[in-house]
Scaffold this active site. Structure first.
Site, PDB file in Angstrom:
ATOM      1  N   GLN A 187       2.047 -10.538  10.781  1.00 47.17           N
ATOM      2  CA  GLN A 187       2.587  -9.403  10.033  1.00 47.17           C
ATOM      3  C   GLN A 187       1.866  -8.022  10.293  1.00 47.17           C
ATOM      4  O   GLN A 187       2.405  -6.803  10.476  1.00 47.17           O
ATOM      5  CB  GLN A 187       2.514  -9.730   8.589  1.00 47.17           C
TER       6      GLN A 187
ATOM      7  N   GLN B 119       0.669  -1.060  -0.104  1.00 48.50           N
ATOM      8  CA  GLN B 119      -0.110   0.003  -0.140  1.00 48.50           C
ATOM      9  C   GLN B 119       1.035   1.359   0.107  1.00 48.50           C
ATOM     10  O   GLN B 119       2.000   1.269   0.724  1.00 48.50           O
ATOM     11  CB  GLN B 119      -0.839   0.133   1.121  1.00 48.50           C
TER      12      GLN B 119
ATOM     13  N   HIS C 133       1.395  -2.337  11.210  1.00 52.39           N
ATOM     14  CA  HIS C 133       2.373  -2.934  11.834  1.00 52.39           C
ATOM     15  C   HIS C 133       2.941  -2.435  13.224  1.00 52.39           C
ATOM     16  O   HIS C 133       3.787  -2.951  13.555  1.00 52.39           O
ATOM     17  CB  HIS C 133       3.440  -2.886  10.882  1.00 52.39           C
TER      18      HIS C 133
ATOM     19  N   SER D  36       5.095  -5.875   3.303  1.00 45.84           N
ATOM     20  CA  SER D  36       3.603  -5.509   3.843  1.00 45.84           C
ATOM     21  C   SER D  36       2.329  -6.137   3.097  1.00 45.84           C
ATOM     22  O   SER D  36       2.317  -7.577   2.769  1.00 45.84           O
ATOM     23  CB  SER D  36       3.142  -3.983   4.056  1.00 45.84           C
ATOM     24  N   LEU D  37       1.595  -5.382   2.445  1.00 43.08           N
ATOM     25  CA  LEU D  37       0.605  -6.289   1.739  1.00 43.08           C
ATOM     26  C   LEU D  37       1.203  -7.003   0.497  1.00 43.08           C
ATOM     27  O   LEU D  37       0.747  -8.095   0.122  1.00 43.08           O
ATOM     28  CB  LEU D  37      -0.383  -4.940   1.053  1.00 43.08           C
TER      29      LEU D  37
ATOM     30  N   ARG E 131      -8.628  -8.401   4.980  1.00 45.52           N
ATOM     31  CA  ARG E 131      -7.334  -7.564   5.714  1.00 45.52           C
ATOM     32  C   ARG E 131      -7.557  -6.346   6.123  1.00 45.52           C
ATOM     33  O   ARG E 131      -7.332  -5.520   7.001  1.00 45.52           O
ATOM     34  CB  ARG E 131      -6.202  -7.810   4.707  1.00 45.52           C
TER      35      ARG E 131
END
Length: 307
Positions: free
Chosen positions: A248, A10, A199, A90-91, A115
């Site tokens: 994560q 993202q 996070h 991340s994503l 998510r």
């Protein structure tokens, strides 16, 4: 040539990000599949906007997933080489696992919407923030966060490259940490335009709920190793993949160390597969001996395929 692929997350999205690839059949097909899964025209949103809609987390995550997989499929269809290892920021980790065949694309699209929703709901009604701290070493940023917390959450969450750390948590604490970091010698402390403090520990509930949701998701062994963010390990068993995906959400992204690990495997070329070139800029500073390129540029895409 030893090849690694990395997939952005993202923040890499922009209206028109796939325009240069609109003529490739795999690209439109991928977005058509995503649109069916979502119940609205994702291609129209990505090509026409409005930007405010694309930047909503619940839309951004499917859009970045579709863009990464569209480019990956186009790369594969034209005989592009398979990487020896992959990772995602991340994503982007979900995108990497989808490219590796661990998650079916038709499953991944609604999965990233879940998510995004869990992440958004976890901090609803709270004043939260993320900030990029530039020009300060990791330990000094961690110390600034600890000093600024004052009973609130303020944590270093993205170790993106030498001298670039993103912090997240309660807005007041993050603001305090930015001032403390500047007093410690940071060159800049830039607030990021995001709605979720990704996070950090404020998302632990979201991570646990995502873990429960993942129990109903069928996973396969990846056809090439995907280094996951939570533990910098490549897993082949579904239970371990699920566990790392869930953790994560509330664990830091150790991008600097991840790319260094990949480079240490003898990788000589790192290709970013998805919109933008954010990771490529970071990778060049981490893996200085490797050639770092981004497929988001059509000329580079064609050149790498020999077109």
């Amino acid at each position: 040539m030893t090849l690694a692929f990395v997939f952005p997350g993202q923040g890499s999205q922009s209206v028109g990000m796939m325009n240069a690839f609109a003529d490739l059949p795999e690209v439109r097909q991928t977005f058509d599949e995503a649109s069916v899964a979502l119940g609205f025209d994702l291609w129209k949103m990505v090509t026409e906007g409005p930007e405010s809609d694309l930047n909503q987390t619940i839309n951004t995550q499917p859009a970045v997933l579709a863009a990464g997989i569209a480019l990956w499929r186009a790369w594969q269809a034209r005989g592009g080489a398979t990487p020896v290892v992959a990772a995602g920021h991340s994503l982007g980790e979900v995108v990497a696992l989808t490219a590796a065949g661990a998650i079916d694309f038709a499953t991944a699209v609604p999965l990233v919407r879940v998510r995004a929703t869990l992440m958004q709901d976890a901090v609803a009604g709270q004043a939260t923030a993320m900030m990029a701290v530039l020009g300060l070493d990791d330990d000094a940023v961690i110390a600034a966060c600890a000093e600024a917390a004052q009973g609130q959450v303020c944590e270093a969450v993205n170790f993106n490259g030498p001298g670039q750390v993103v912090i997240a948590g309660h807005a007041e604490a993050v603001s305090r940490a930015g001032e403390i970091a500047k007093a410690k010698g940071a060159k800049r402390a830039l607030p990021l335009p995001v709605s979720v403090p990704s996070h950090c520990s404020l998302l632990k509930g979201a991570g646990e709920a995502f873990g429960e949701h993942l129990q109903g998701i069928e996973l396969a062994a990846p056809c090439f190793p995907v280094v996951q963010n939570a533990d910098r390990a490549a897993h082949s068993h579904a239970a371990a993949i699920r566990d790392a995906l869930a953790r994560q959400l509330y664990s830091p992204v150790p991008w600097t160390a991840t790319v260094a690990d990949i480079a240490a495997q003898g990788v000589t070329r790192i290709i970013e597969c998805g919109p933008g070139k954010v990771l490529t800029g970071l990778n060049k500073r981490i893996a200085t001996e490797a050639e770092c390129l981004a497929l988001s540029d059509r000329a580079t895409f064609d050149q790498l395929l020999g077109g």
